[in-house]
Scaffold this active site. Structure first.
Site, short mmCIF file in Angstrom:
data_model
loop_
_atom_site.label_atom_id
_atom_site.label_comp_id
_atom_site.label_asym_id
_atom_site.label_seq_id
_atom_site.Cartn_x
_atom_site.Cartn_y
_atom_site.Cartn_z
N TRP A 209 -78.80 93.28 -3.33
CA TRP A 209 -79.04 92.46 -2.14
C TRP A 209 -80.25 91.57 -2.42
O TRP A 209 -81.31 92.07 -2.83
CB TRP A 209 -79.32 93.38 -0.94
CG TRP A 209 -79.68 92.69 0.33
CD1 TRP A 209 -79.06 91.60 0.87
CD2 TRP A 209 -80.74 93.05 1.23
NE1 TRP A 209 -79.66 91.26 2.06
CE2 TRP A 209 -80.69 92.13 2.30
CE3 TRP A 209 -81.71 94.05 1.25
CZ2 TRP A 209 -81.59 92.18 3.37
CZ3 TRP A 209 -82.59 94.11 2.32
CH2 TRP A 209 -82.53 93.19 3.36
N ASP A 290 -80.85 103.18 -0.53
CA ASP A 290 -80.76 102.21 0.56
C ASP A 290 -79.37 102.39 1.18
O ASP A 290 -78.35 102.10 0.55
CB ASP A 290 -80.92 100.79 0.01
CG ASP A 290 -80.83 99.73 1.11
OD1 ASP A 290 -80.56 100.10 2.28
OD2 ASP A 290 -81.03 98.54 0.80
N LYS A 326 -75.32 97.49 10.84
CA LYS A 326 -73.90 97.22 10.63
C LYS A 326 -72.99 98.27 11.25
O LYS A 326 -72.08 97.94 12.00
CB LYS A 326 -73.60 97.08 9.12
CG LYS A 326 -73.83 95.71 8.59
CD LYS A 326 -75.29 95.30 8.45
CE LYS A 326 -76.00 96.03 7.35
NZ LYS A 326 -77.35 95.50 7.10
N1 PLA Z 1 -80.05 96.82 2.60
C1 PLA Z 1 -78.93 96.18 2.25
C2 PLA Z 1 -78.23 96.60 1.01
C3 PLA Z 1 -78.43 95.14 3.06
O1 PLA Z 1 -77.31 94.54 2.69
C4 PLA Z 1 -79.12 94.79 4.23
C5 PLA Z 1 -78.62 93.68 5.12
C6 PLA Z 1 -80.28 95.50 4.55
C7 PLA Z 1 -80.71 96.51 3.70
C8 PLA Z 1 -81.11 95.23 5.74
O2 PLA Z 1 -80.51 95.17 6.93
P1 PLA Z 1 -81.33 95.44 8.28
O3 PLA Z 1 -82.75 95.07 8.03
O4 PLA Z 1 -80.66 94.63 9.30
O5 PLA Z 1 -81.18 96.89 8.52
N2 PLA Z 1 -77.92 92.65 4.51
C9 PLA Z 1 -77.24 91.60 5.29
C10 PLA Z 1 -78.17 90.87 6.23
C11 PLA Z 1 -76.14 92.20 6.12
C12 PLA Z 1 -79.41 90.24 5.62
O6 PLA Z 1 -79.35 89.65 4.54
O7 PLA Z 1 -80.45 90.39 6.28
C13 PLA Z 1 -76.60 90.64 4.29
O8 PLA Z 1 -75.95 89.68 4.73
O9 PLA Z 1 -76.71 90.87 3.08
#
Ligand code: PLA
Length: 479
Positions: A209, A290, A326
């Site tokens: 991510w 995570d 999510k």
């Molecule tokens: N960890 C991972 C692997 C994630 O994909 C995301 C969110 C988070 C943590 C953190 O989410 P939160 O802070 O809302 O709990 N990823 C999203 C949103 C869904 C983003 O980028 O913020 C994404 O589109 O990858």
């Protein structure tokens, strides 16, 4: 008098040398006053002197800093405090939503951020969440501060949700847990704690991510990558992964996606997780999970925790960050938890105290509403079952869109293989599209996905799936 006007008035009274903040001048001059306030230089040794605005200082320099009511200016010669600020690039994920919102094309599609949409393309509130919310409103609760560690009942049920009711360290009271500002906040807090206690690096999968990298860098850690995915075969690069984990320094912290890996949608099998656990044991690694998609991988929130539970059973003192964005659809409520498995209850207490030491000066304590919702649901067996079923419903809809997208691309006669779209799990399809193809998709067809070719399947619906497939076919064919 407004602060800024006062500062300007004072600036005019200062000798030119002072306006240029000459250190030698500042070192010998005293405060310059207006009305009952004074503008006083502090930090006399540094080139960039800070002028503080407030009541007169005493002679010691620590008191001088202490008396400050506001920092007015550091170099009086600037037009604006912010004139040196360059424009930052938009966020690679959230920035897409901003661009999408500005686009006035009627059939535009946002498959950038991972936010679940119902089949009509609308944000979805789980019925069980609505039910819990209504009950909470009827209870007319107060809005007092939470403790630094958040709502104790939320932390309790959140940990059981991930680790399982039978988890031995939980039963032995040796898991330190706090409520966090969702997954992101938990990752940041633990990154800072790691850094403070001597970790210089953190190892993350390649790819991962996107936000993992600035989160940990800003926490003071150097981010290093281990192999995870083979683009050529659209498969997990398991041998590369094991080789890399074997080669990293003993005692290092390794970030693992608990399930539904973002962005690839490819998880290790349980046999492969076992091998990773063994290597982590041999190398005394610190596994840091995570867990942002519990429920979105298999559709069964309990099953999706299998890997992290196995690590705990294998005796690892893991750290875990949970997000309820999510699976519970509580994106904007910022509901999450950070926990650390320790050897003894006493050790867990000490770890907890350090987590709190980091949280207090950062955001003091977490928000209450979302945590109360999760707490209400997971404290009730009936509501938990409803949640599992509704979360399963979201996962199933995503799966059906994977099949539809792949089939449509095949029917259109695409010469590429799209098998990986249905092999991958979770929220995202890691499409294999190049950056140029993604840009063409955006510019020509108004479809917004991230530059690495990641498509949020949660934004694909019966209504737009054909449009998306045709557009992908258009930008990929013959390339
Ligand atoms: N960890 C991972 C692997 C994630 O994909 C995301 C969110 C988070 C943590 C953190 O989410 P939160 O802070 O809302 O709990 N990823 C999203 C949103 C869904 C983003 O980028 O913020 C994404 O589109 O990858």
């Amino acid at each position: 008098m407004m602060l800024r006007q006062a500062a300007q008035a004072l600036s005019r009274r200062l000798p030119t040398t002072a306006r240029r903040s000459s250190p030698s001048f500042l070192a010998t001059t005293s405060s310059v006053g207006i009305d009952n306030f004074v503008l006083t230089p502090v930090n006399l040794q540094s080139k960039r002197d800070i002028w503080v605005w407030g009541s007169p200082p005493s002679s010691s320099s620590s008191n001088r800093r202490g008396f400050a009511d506001a920092v007015v200016d550091h170099e009086m010669t600037h037009d604006s405090h912010w004139s040196q600020f360059p424009m930052a690039p938009p966020d690679p994920i959230i920035g897409l939503t901003e661009a999408y919102l500005k686009d006035d094309f009627p059939d535009k599609v946002n498959v950038g951020v991972g936010a679940y949409r119902c089949d009509q393309g609308m944000p979805f509130v789980l019925p069980v969440v609505r039910e819990a919310e209504n009950e909470l409103v009827a209870e007319e609760l107060d809005h007092e501060y939470s403790g630094i560690a958040g709502c104790p009942n939320f932390v309790d049920v959140a940990l059981k949700f991930a680790y399982g009711d039978d988890c031995v360290p939980l039963k032995e009271n040796r898991v330190a847990g706090v409520q966090t500002l969702s997954g992101t906040g938990g990752l940041r807090v633990f990154g800072e704690v790691l850094h403070q206690f001597g970790h210089k690096h953190i190892y993350v999968p390649n790819p991962t991510w996107g936000n993992h990298i600035p989160i940990f860098t800003n926490a003071g850690l150097e981010v290093r990558k281990y192999r995870y995915y083979d683009n050529a075969t659209s498969n997990l690069d398991f041998n590369g992964l094991l080789d890399d984990l074997q080669a990293i320094p003993e005692g290092s912290c390794v970030l693992l996606h608990a399930c539904a890996h973002n962005p690839t949608g490819m998880d290790p099998t349980m046999e492969q997780w076992k091998q990773i656990s063994n290597v982590a044991k041999e190398r005394n690694l610190l596994p840091f999970f995570d867990c942002a998609y519990q429920g979105f991988a298999s559709g069964d929130a309990r099953k999706d925790a299998a890997a992290l539970r196995m690590f705990v059973e294998d005796g690892h003192n893991i750290a875990l960050v949970q997000s309820f964005s999510k699976n519970f659809g509580l994106y904007g409520q910022r509901v999450g938890a950070l926990s650390v498995v320790a050897d003894t209850p006493d050790e867990a207490k000490r770890v907890l105290s350090q987590l709190k030491v980091h949280i207090r000066p950062s955001y003091s304590n977490p928000p209450r509403h979302g945590a109360r919702i999760v707490s209400k649901i997971l404290s009730s067996e009936k509501k938990t079952d409803e949640f599992v079923e509704q979360c399963m419903g979201m996962a199933k809809r995503i799966d059906s869109m994977r099949i539809k997208l792949r089939n449509t691309l095949e029917e259109l006669g695409s010469s590429r293989s799209w098998e990986h779209v249905t092999k991958q799990i979770g929220m995202f399809a890691y499409s294999g599209m190049s950056k140029d193809e993604v840009v063409a998709l955006r510019e020509k067809h108004h479809i917004y996905c991230t530059l690495d070719g990641r498509i949020s399947m949660a934004g694909v619906t019966s209504k737009n799936v054909e449009y998306i497939a045709k557009a992908i076919h258009d930008v990929t064919e013959g390339k």
